[in-house]
Motif scaffolding. Structure first.
Motif, PDB file in Angstrom:
ATOM      1  N   THR A 111      -9.305  10.205   0.857  1.00 42.19           N
ATOM      2  CA  THR A 111      -8.953   9.317   1.960  1.00 42.19           C
ATOM      3  C   THR A 111      -8.757  10.178   3.213  1.00 42.19           C
ATOM      4  O   THR A 111      -8.681  11.416   3.129  1.00 42.19           O
ATOM      5  CB  THR A 111      -7.658   8.553   1.662  1.00 42.19           C
ATOM      6  OG1 THR A 111      -6.577   9.493   1.552  1.00 42.19           O
ATOM      7  CG2 THR A 111      -7.765   7.752   0.367  1.00 42.19           C
TER       8      THR A 111
ATOM      9  N   SER B  87      -6.096  10.528   5.080  1.00 40.67           N
ATOM     10  CA  SER B  87      -4.829  11.270   5.007  1.00 40.67           C
ATOM     11  C   SER B  87      -4.925  12.456   4.060  1.00 40.67           C
ATOM     12  O   SER B  87      -4.385  13.528   4.329  1.00 40.67           O
ATOM     13  CB  SER B  87      -3.688  10.340   4.579  1.00 40.67           C
ATOM     14  OG  SER B  87      -3.405   9.401   5.595  1.00 40.67           O
TER      15      SER B  87
ATOM     16  N   GLN C 291       0.859  -1.185   0.000  1.00 37.89           N
ATOM     17  CA  GLN C 291       0.000   0.000   0.000  1.00 37.89           C
ATOM     18  C   GLN C 291       0.895   1.234   0.000  1.00 37.89           C
ATOM     19  O   GLN C 291       1.650   1.461   0.933  1.00 37.89           O
ATOM     20  CB  GLN C 291      -0.900   0.008   1.232  1.00 37.89           C
ATOM     21  CG  GLN C 291      -1.789   1.238   1.319  1.00 37.89           C
ATOM     22  CD  GLN C 291      -2.536   1.292   2.635  1.00 37.89           C
ATOM     23  OE1 GLN C 291      -2.344   0.454   3.494  1.00 37.89           O
ATOM     24  NE2 GLN C 291      -3.371   2.289   2.796  1.00 37.89           N
TER      25      GLN C 291
ATOM     26  N   THR D  45     -11.326   4.879   3.069  1.00 35.31           N
ATOM     27  CA  THR D  45     -10.432   4.378   4.105  1.00 35.31           C
ATOM     28  C   THR D  45     -11.142   3.255   4.846  1.00 35.31           C
ATOM     29  O   THR D  45     -12.284   3.424   5.286  1.00 35.31           O
ATOM     30  CB  THR D  45     -10.037   5.493   5.092  1.00 35.31           C
ATOM     31  OG1 THR D  45      -9.419   6.567   4.357  1.00 35.31           O
ATOM     32  CG2 THR D  45      -9.072   4.986   6.142  1.00 35.31           C
TER      33      THR D  45
ATOM     34  N   GLU E 238      -7.018   3.521   1.666  1.00 36.78           N
ATOM     35  CA  GLU E 238      -6.207   3.415   2.878  1.00 36.78           C
ATOM     36  C   GLU E 238      -6.741   2.288   3.744  1.00 36.78           C
ATOM     37  O   GLU E 238      -7.947   2.039   3.778  1.00 36.78           O
ATOM     38  CB  GLU E 238      -6.243   4.720   3.673  1.00 36.78           C
ATOM     39  CG  GLU E 238      -5.326   5.792   3.129  1.00 36.78           C
ATOM     40  CD  GLU E 238      -5.176   6.946   4.099  1.00 36.78           C
ATOM     41  OE1 GLU E 238      -4.102   7.038   4.736  1.00 36.78           O
ATOM     42  OE2 GLU E 238      -6.118   7.741   4.222  1.00 36.78           O
TER      43      GLU E 238
ATOM     44  N   PRO F 231      -0.428   7.621   0.598  1.00 39.47           N
ATOM     45  CA  PRO F 231      -1.400   8.357  -0.211  1.00 39.47           C
ATOM     46  C   PRO F 231      -0.789   9.596  -0.847  1.00 39.47           C
ATOM     47  O   PRO F 231      -0.112  10.379  -0.180  1.00 39.47           O
ATOM     48  CB  PRO F 231      -2.484   8.751   0.798  1.00 39.47           C
ATOM     49  CG  PRO F 231      -2.267   7.871   1.976  1.00 39.47           C
ATOM     50  CD  PRO F 231      -0.833   7.500   1.989  1.00 39.47           C
TER      51      PRO F 231
END
Length: 257
Positions: free
Chosen positions: A236, A238, A46, A88, A112, A49
């Motif tokens: 998301t 973030s 992942q 998310t 996320e 972001p």
């Protein structure tokens, strides 16, 4: 160049003569297949972001999903992909252990993934040892599924306290709460969930939904479409926060400038 090639050829001949090259194991296509399969089976990492939108200017909201992965998560991912929305997911560790492929898909799609405890225990009332066990086990199964360790944590039931705050701080995680709760865990009514979110969402809101409930997943298309008609943009968590998250700190919306 021809002289160098000639010298290299003599080196190869010498190695063969000494028996060194013949000692090296040869690999057939069948031998190599397990190695290739292992590489392809590695979890998709992942990535951090990358902001797609400036939430200081846009009317951003963050759509978040708790308690999965579950049976309806695959369908939810298809809905989000079809509408180009990044969300998310706060996942429960024991569910990740049962369905790691879904969490891997979440990460690979650019969503996320955050920690929601291993057994969904009330960590605000738990002992330090219990908190450590819950967080450690969840972090590990998420890392195994996605290749990375999450930096977001949502306390089950929104229950937190000094011990949990210190534990997540030591792990470099921020605590993510919410702005809008449609109480979809109690009200299993698709239209009611949709209406409550559309009525209560404001710029900077973190929206709470549970992907373990089919009635909640069914509300997502109308939620996305309805908020977009109002000029909202999805981000998301973030991206919504828009700045480095402070470990241990609680966030229930985008901070004021």
């Amino acid at each position: 160049m021809q002289g160098a090639a000639r010298r290299a050829a003599w080196v190869v001949i010498a190695l063969v003569g000494c028996g060194w090259l013949s000692a090296l194991p040869s690999r057939t296509a069948d031998d190599r297949a397990p190695m290739t399969a292992g590489i392809l089976a590695r979890p998709v990492a992942q990535e951090r972001p990358v902001p797609r939108v400036d939430c200081a200017r846009a009317r951003c909201v963050a759509l978040t999903f708790d308690d999965g992965p579950a049976g309806g998560t695959a369908g939810l991912l298809a809905i989000l992909a079809g509408r180009g929305v990044k969300a998310t997911f706060f996942v429960v560790g024991r569910n990740v252990a049962e369905r790691p492929d879904l969490v891997r898909q979440e990460a690979a799609a650019g969503h996320e993934v955050g920690d929601h405890g291993y057994t969904h225990a009330d960590l605000g009332k738990a002992s330090a040892a219990k908190i450590d066990q819950e967080l450690t086990r969840t972090q590990e199964v998420i890392r195994q599924a996605t290749g990375t360790t999450p930096v977001l944590m949502r306390p089950p039931y929104g229950s937190t306290g000094r011990a949990l705050t210190e534990a997540v701080k030591r792990r470099g995680m921020a605590q993510i709460m919410w702005t809008v709760d449609p109480v979809d865990w109690k009200v299993r009514d698709t239209r009611a969930v949709e209406r409550r979110i559309l009525d209560q969402a404001r710029p900077g809101s973190i929206l709470l939904v549970h992907d373990i409930h089919p009635t909640s997943v069914a509300a997502v298309p109308a939620i996305i479409d309805g908020l977009r008609r109002k000029g909202y943009v999805f981000a998301t968590v973030s991206e919504l926060i828009g700045r480095p998250l402070v470990p241990g700190r609680r966030y229930d919306r985008r901070p004021s400038p």
